[in-house]
Structures are given as structure tokens and as C-alpha cells.
Design a protein around this motif. Structure first.
Motif, short mmCIF file in Angstrom:
data_model
loop_
_atom_site.label_atom_id
_atom_site.label_comp_id
_atom_site.label_asym_id
_atom_site.label_seq_id
_atom_site.Cartn_x
_atom_site.Cartn_y
_atom_site.Cartn_z
N ASP A 167 -31.87 10.97 -93.42
CA ASP A 167 -33.14 9.92 -93.14
C ASP A 167 -33.67 9.54 -94.05
OD1 ASP A 167 -32.44 10.96 -90.59
OD2 ASP A 167 -33.78 12.46 -90.64
N HIS B 171 -38.55 13.49 -82.91
CA HIS B 171 -38.74 12.19 -83.38
C HIS B 171 -40.31 11.83 -83.83
CE1 HIS B 171 -37.47 8.08 -85.64
NE2 HIS B 171 -38.51 7.75 -84.64
N TYR C 212 -42.67 7.41 -89.94
CA TYR C 212 -42.88 8.80 -90.49
C TYR C 212 -41.87 9.76 -90.79
CZ TYR C 212 -48.08 7.35 -91.17
OH TYR C 212 -49.48 6.50 -91.70
N SER C 213 -41.85 10.00 -92.05
CA SER C 213 -40.98 11.29 -92.60
C SER C 213 -42.06 12.83 -91.93
CB SER C 213 -40.40 10.67 -94.45
OG SER C 213 -39.90 9.76 -93.20
N THR D 28 -36.51 11.95 -90.52
CA THR D 28 -37.29 11.10 -89.21
C THR D 28 -37.09 12.03 -87.95
OG1 THR D 28 -35.93 10.27 -89.54
CG2 THR D 28 -37.39 9.51 -90.77
#
Length: 422
Positions: free
Chosen positions: A114, A338, A342-343, A372
Motif C-alpha cells: 500500500d 479501507h 489515509y494510511s 491503507t
């Protein structure tokens, strides 16, 4: 895009009018032998049906492979040179399934997920969730020949449900050089079976951030808000043609099923409008019980509430979110989670009901993976920590359509929580 990464650069001057023609070849991860697929799915979601179409096979770069009756003469082939190392960027573009993937006789080295680095994982297979991406190194160091790259679904639904896609999707890793054209590809013996859970658990437990001097972690350590969110399928009502249809399945977070407003929430916020959402998404579920128990009684949960409910946070506030999987309606299975835009750091994950006294002692605050999308384990939970700097959406999903918000369960209804930093 246009056979390159990154894609083309478009330079314009103020006042210019630009026309961009986009062609979508449709090389997705799932293949359906059904006409009007999107219309059929939309109709069944509207009716609250749980029998939305299942894929007939999966694809690698648009082809089902040698075991697909419609493509065994057009299987995707990847030519490699002996002793060279290649970077594979693998994306699970399947609509609603986690996948196992392996290359016969070759090891895989996972170095990123990701968009973030991970400590290198040398493995014989990977398990990748819906919407996840992985960066994988492969060294072509085997005898010249042909080797299958193969994938199959990792299924965690109840044993009684056997209607999932049981096909094996394949592509061919093909060495350049002189060898017999009659050499048949080797199939990977390391590919786990459809319903094997332990290989997936072992693989995901290895995921850790690189946490080096050049790529440090920044795990939030000043948590001011903790949210405990249950993820489940339950019965609800649907409006169809002016009539209510009862006992349809809905996907819910903390007993709330998302209702799309007539005006986008972001537009509502930025234009200071009112009446399109409420800022009252709860930090906790309305009732506490043994969430993972089998054969839950019908009266265990209260009626599902349908609402456009938002959680409001302070700008740059650091938050921990605990997701708890449930077994309501005996429907527990893995759920990919999800976070739009943003992570987040996954500091904890495991099976059973979350214990707020013992489980935090096992949090990984040194090198947790930064993702993510993450898979909420069947009859289990996970904890994510992150800092917010803008408005975003949070939800759990099995599929994503561009005109919809994140979905849940068997792509029936929305289970979404918007968290808005003000």
C-alpha cells in the motif's frame, strides 16, 4: 497508464480547455459470464438480496489462464531472463475476495504494501486482500522453462456456504532461451487450499514496517479518542418502489447502516449547509455481548438503525480505532477495511473478543505495518492508530464502485462511518 508509470503529464495554461479521452480495457480481477452485470448487482442491492452474482473465474492481467475454457489460448505470459531480479506490483482488483498467489519453484520477497515499505518477507506465497497492493521481488533463478503464476480465493465464510469461486487463475512465467516448446508449465505446490486459514494468519503476522533511519515510523502516541466499532451483517428494511421490504441483509457499523444523502457530506460541510448528516456516530456499539459466539439468538441485537451519521474530530487529532468482528446471523468472515485518503498503523490484530485490559499490552508500537487496507479476521478484531489532518471516509468493504461509497458484507448495503476533522 499508456503502458507507463507514472502516467502522462498534461501541461496547460490558465484558460485552456483540455479534452481527455479515457479508454478502460476492463482488465479487472474477476470475470462474470452475465449480461448487464452492474445493473443486476444494483437491482439486487436495492432489493436487499444476498445472492448477488459470484464471479465465474478470476483473471491475471485480464486473462483467466490455462484452466479457463475461454482463454487457454491467450493466457498472459511474462518473459524473464535467467538470474535477473524483477519487481512485481501486485494489486488485488477482485470484487469481493481475498486471494492466495504463488509462482511455481520461485520464492517471493515482499518489500512493500500500500505504498509503504515493509521489512522484507521471503515467502513461497502471499495472501492479498481486496484493494491491497504489494511490491514483490522475484529472482529468475530456476532451470529454463515455464512456470505457472497461480492464484485462488481464500475463503473464510461458514462451511455451509460453498458457492464461492473455486477456479484457479494462472499466468505463465516464461524464461527466454533455448528449451523444448513441449515443456508444460509447473503448477505451484506451495499454493494453499481455498479454506486454509493458518497460512494466511502466518503470512499476515510477518508484516512489519521497515522502521529504518531513512524510513522511520510515526506511530501516534498521544491518543485522545478511542473508538470501538463492531462490524456485522444483520437484518434491515429496504425501500423499493415506495414499499418496504423486510428481512433484507444490511451491513452495519455499531448498528448503523449508512444512508447516502442527497447532497455530498463534504459539500454540505464546506458550504455550511445543514440537514444532510448528523454528527453523532457512536464511539461504542449500543450493546455488549459475546460478539463471536455461534448460533446467536434472534433477539441478541437491537433493530438496525439507518442513518447518515458522522464522527467529528479535531484537526490533527490522534485516534485509535478498534474493529470487532461479529458472528451475528452466523455470518462471520474476513472483512477488508479501507480508509479513504489515509494510511494507518495496524498495531494489533487477533482472534476473539477484544479485551481492553490485556490486549493493549501486546500492541506493536515499534514497527507496525502502515497500510491503507487491512483484513479484519473472522471472529476477531484489529486496532489501527492514526492522525487526522483532513476530512475522510472510513468503512469496511468487499467491493468498491466508483459511484458508491465503501460497501460491506456481500456488497448489499453501505456500512460507512465518515470521520471529519474540523
Amino acid at each position: 497508464m499508456n503502458d507507463s508509470f507514472p502516467g502522462p503529464v498534461i501541461r496547460v495554461q490558465k484558460g485552456d480547455t483540455v479534452y481527455v479521452n479515457v479508454h478502460n480495457p476492463g482488465d479487472y480481477g474477476s470475470w462474470y459470464l452475465i449480461e448487464r452485470l452492474n445493473e443486476v448487482v444494483a437491482e439486487k442491492i436495492k432489493e436487499g438480496r444476498h445472492d448477488t452474482p459470484r464471479s465465474d473465474c478470476y483473471t491475471i492481467n485480464g486473462q483467466p489462464g490455462d484452466f479457463g475454457w475461454c482463454s487457454n489460448d491467450s493466457t498472459h505470459r511474462w518473459q524473464v531472463e535467467y538470474n535477473k531480479t524483477y519487481l512485481l506490483r501486485i494489486i488485488n482488483a477482485v470484487m469481493n475476495a481475498e486471494l492466495y498467489f504463488a509462482i511455481a519453484e520461485h520464492t517471493l520477497t515482499v518489500v512493500g504494501m500500500d505504498g509503504s515499505y515493509v521489512k522484507p518477507i521471503v515467502t513461497e506465497f502471499i495472501m492479498i486482500s481486496t484493494g491491497q497492493t504489494m511490491d514483490v521481488l522475484v529472482t529468475a533463478n530456476q532451470p529454463l522453462g515455464r512456470y505457472y503464476m497461480a492464484g485462488r480465493q481464500f475463503d473464510t465464510a461458514i462451511d455451509a456456504f460453498q458457492a464461492y469461486d473455486k477456479t484457479n487463475v494462472t499466468a505463465i512465467l516464461e524464461y527466454k532461451g533455448n528449451y523444448s516448446d513441449l515443456v508444460y508449465p509447473i503448477f505451484p505446490t506451495t499454493l494453499p487450499a481455498f479454506e486454509e486459514i493458518l497460512p494466511a494468519v502466518n503470512f499476515t503476522s510477518l508484516l512489519k514496517s521497515l522502521a529504518s533511519i531513512d524510513h522511520p515510523t510515526n506511530v501516534p502516541n498521544n491518543i485522545t479518542t478511542i473508538m470501538y466499532i463492531t462490524v456485522e451483517m444483520n437484518n434491515g428494511t429496504f425501500i423499493n418502489g415506495g414499499e418496504e421490504i423486510k428481512s433484507g441483509l444490511v451491513s452495519i457499523l455499531n448498528n448503523l447502516s449508512w444512508v447516502n444523502p442527497s447532497t455530498d457530506v463534504l459539500l454540505d460541510y464546506y458550504r455550511n449547509m445543514s440537514g444532510f448528516y448528523t454528527a453523532d456516530f457512536p464511539d461504542y456499539p449500543p450493546s455488549m455481548f459475546d460478539f463471536i459466539a455461534d448460533d446467536q439468538p434472534p433477539d441478541r441485537t437491537i433493530a438496525t438503525v439507518k442513518a447518515t451519521s458522522v464522527k467529528v474530530l479535531e484537526y490533527n487529532e490522534e485516534v485509535a480505532v478498534v474493529f470487532q468482528g461479529t458472528n451475528v446471523l452466523d455470518g462471520s468472515e474476513d472483512h477488508p477495511m479501507h480508509l479513504h485518503g489515509y494510511s494507518f498503523y495496524v498495531v494489533g490484530s487477533g482472534f476473539g473478543n477484544f479485551d481492553n485490559e490485556t490486549d493493549p499490552k501486546g500492541y506493536n508500537l515499534i514497527d507496525p505495518p502502515k497500510l491503507t487496507t487491512v483484513s479484519l479476521p473472522k471472529k476477531g478484531g484489529l486496532v489501527m492508530a492514526l492522525s487526522f489532518g483532513s476530512t475522510f471516509r472510513l468503512g469496511y468493504e468487499h467491493c468498491d464502485n466508483s459511484e458508491r461509497w465503501w460497501h460491506a458484507g456481500d456488497e448489499h448495503t453501505h456500512a460507512t462511518c465518515i470521520l471529519a476533522s474540523m
